[in-house]
Each structure stands twice: as C-alpha cells, then as structure tokens.
Design a protein around this motif. Structure first.
Motif, PDB file in Angstrom:
ATOM      1  N   ILE A   1      -2.431   2.494  -2.986  1.00 55.47           N
ATOM      2  CA  ILE A   1      -2.814   2.609  -1.575  1.00 55.47           C
ATOM      3  C   ILE A   1      -4.143   1.887  -1.326  1.00 55.47           C
ATOM      4  CG2 ILE A   1      -3.571   4.247   0.206  1.00 55.47           C
ATOM      5  CD1 ILE A   1      -1.488   6.212  -0.985  1.00 55.47           C
ATOM      6  N   TYR A   2      -5.129   2.074  -2.216  1.00 55.65           N
ATOM      7  CA  TYR A   2      -6.452   1.497  -1.988  1.00 55.65           C
ATOM      8  C   TYR A   2      -6.451  -0.024  -2.123  1.00 55.65           C
ATOM      9  CZ  TYR A   2      -8.863   5.916  -1.560  1.00 55.65           C
ATOM     10  OH  TYR A   2      -9.297   7.121  -1.103  1.00 55.65           O
ATOM     11  N   LEU A   3      -5.750  -0.515  -3.164  1.00 48.58           N
ATOM     12  CA  LEU A   3      -5.774  -1.953  -3.410  1.00 48.58           C
ATOM     13  C   LEU A   3      -4.963  -2.728  -2.370  1.00 48.58           C
ATOM     14  CD1 LEU A   3      -5.549  -2.029  -7.317  1.00 48.58           C
ATOM     15  CD2 LEU A   3      -7.565  -2.432  -5.889  1.00 48.58           C
ATOM     16  N   GLY A   4      -3.889  -2.097  -1.914  1.00 45.99           N
ATOM     17  CA  GLY A   4      -3.078  -2.758  -0.895  1.00 45.99           C
ATOM     18  C   GLY A   4      -2.368  -3.982  -1.424  1.00 45.99           C
TER      19      GLY A   4
ATOM     20  N   ASN B   1       3.191  -1.360  -0.787  1.00 42.26           N
ATOM     21  CA  ASN B   1       2.311  -0.723  -1.754  1.00 42.26           C
ATOM     22  C   ASN B   1       1.903   0.679  -1.302  1.00 42.26           C
ATOM     23  OD1 ASN B   1       2.364  -2.784  -3.582  1.00 42.26           O
ATOM     24  ND2 ASN B   1       0.506  -3.767  -2.838  1.00 42.26           N
ATOM     25  N   PHE B   2       1.674   0.809   0.000  1.00 44.33           N
ATOM     26  CA  PHE B   2       1.322   2.128   0.526  1.00 44.33           C
ATOM     27  C   PHE B   2       2.467   3.105   0.288  1.00 44.33           C
ATOM     28  CE2 PHE B   2       1.082   5.385   3.787  1.00 44.33           C
ATOM     29  CZ  PHE B   2      -0.235   5.791   3.670  1.00 44.33           C
ATOM     30  N   MET B   3       3.703   2.649   0.549  1.00 41.31           N
ATOM     31  CA  MET B   3       4.871   3.506   0.353  1.00 41.31           C
ATOM     32  C   MET B   3       5.022   3.892  -1.116  1.00 41.31           C
ATOM     33  SD  MET B   3       6.199   4.241   3.204  1.00 41.31           S
ATOM     34  CE  MET B   3       7.867   4.811   2.853  1.00 41.31           C
ATOM     35  N   ILE B   4       4.839   2.916  -2.007  1.00 38.66           N
ATOM     36  CA  ILE B   4       4.954   3.200  -3.452  1.00 38.66           C
ATOM     37  C   ILE B   4       3.892   4.221  -3.860  1.00 38.66           C
ATOM     38  CG2 ILE B   4       4.678   2.221  -5.774  1.00 38.66           C
ATOM     39  CD1 ILE B   4       5.799  -0.446  -4.578  1.00 38.66           C
ATOM     40  N   GLY B   5       2.647   3.959  -3.440  1.00 36.70           N
ATOM     41  CA  GLY B   5       1.544   4.861  -3.771  1.00 36.70           C
ATOM     42  C   GLY B   5       1.782   6.261  -3.252  1.00 36.70           C
ATOM     43  N   PHE B   6       2.222   6.323  -2.011  1.00 34.77           N
ATOM     44  CA  PHE B   6       2.449   7.625  -1.379  1.00 34.77           C
ATOM     45  C   PHE B   6       3.531   8.413  -2.111  1.00 34.77           C
ATOM     46  CE2 PHE B   6       4.162  10.411   1.974  1.00 34.77           C
ATOM     47  CZ  PHE B   6       2.985  11.055   2.314  1.00 34.77           C
TER      48      PHE B   6
END
Ligand SMILES: [Zn+2]
Length: 145
Positions: free
Chosen positions: A37-40, A47-52
């Motif tokens: 999420i942070y690196l984007g 990436n946000f979806m994967i992180g979440f």
C-alpha cells in the motif's frame, strides 16, 4: 511416569515455538501488505488491493488462532424457581434464552425460568474431554504393568 512428564514438557515447548513462528509469519504478511500500500508503484490501485487483502488475511488468521488458543470458556445458564426463588446452575444448551420456562422446581414443582445466561473463563474445563480420559486409562494400564 517421570519420563512421560518430561516428554510432555518438550512437546509443549515445541508447540509454543510453532505458535510464535506462526505469529511472526502473520505479522510479516501484514507488513508486506502494508508495504504494497505504501510503495504503490506503477499500478497503485492493484498494489493497494493486494496489500489490503494481505492485511485482511493476516488479521483474520490471527483472530482464528486466538479463538483456538482460548477454548476454555463456558456458557452457564442460571435457572430460578418462580415461587421459592431456588436457583439452579447448569451448562448452556442450544435454544436457551432469558425468561424461557424450563422444567420444574425440585422443591415445590413450580415451573422454573432462565434467570441469566453468562460466559465464564475457566482455568480448567469442568467437562473432561475424551482424550484426557483415554490418557488416564493408558497411564493406569502402565501402572498395572
Ligand atoms: Zn420452587
């Protein structure tokens, strides 16, 4: 007998070590999710979806573990007589609810109602599991031999 106890000690230690390792892995999973999420990066939404989803997975797995490690909780039902106010405590049964009429009083035969339902934490379960019974039997056989 003494040897048996030592074996159990070692077993308990390895189990707790496994738990620690699992927790570390789960925390890492959440950490990686946070990094995504942070690196984007180029594709921020993906990436946000994967992180979440990684964080969700990690936290829900921790929740499941907590439930498994705390099995010694018991729900008790308190029954009270309508007439003489005698109270009776028994284990919660499916379908129990407060003010439900259940059975009759031992003393005056008046119907009894559920007065309260509550959850207690116990150091040891009052109902023995089959496993511990089998263990006891084995130990008894050993003593006989
Ligand atoms: Zn009564």
């Amino acid at each position: 007998m003494i040897d048996d106890e030592n074996d159990e000690d070692i077993l308990n230690k390895s189990v707790s070590l496994k738990k620690v390792m699992k927790n570390i892995l789960l925390i890492l999973l959440i950490g990686v999710g946070a990094l995504f999420i942070y690196l984007g990066g180029e594709n921020q939404t993906t990436n946000f979806m994967i992180g979440f989803s990684l964080i969700c997975l990690g936290t829900s797995l921790i929740q499941i573990q907590k439930q498994k490690t705390e099995p010694i909780r018991q729900t008790l039902t308190i029954l009270a007589c309508n007439l003489c106010n005698i109270t009776n405590v028994r284990h919660y049964e499916h379908g129990d609810y407060v003010f439900k009429e259940i059975g009759s009083c031992d003393k005056c035969n008046e119907s009894m109602r559920i007065k309260q339902i509550y959850n207690v934490k116990l150091k040891k379960p009052t109902i023995q599991t089959k496993k511990s019974d089998e263990k006891k039997k084995k130990e008894e056989e050993k003593v006989k031999a």
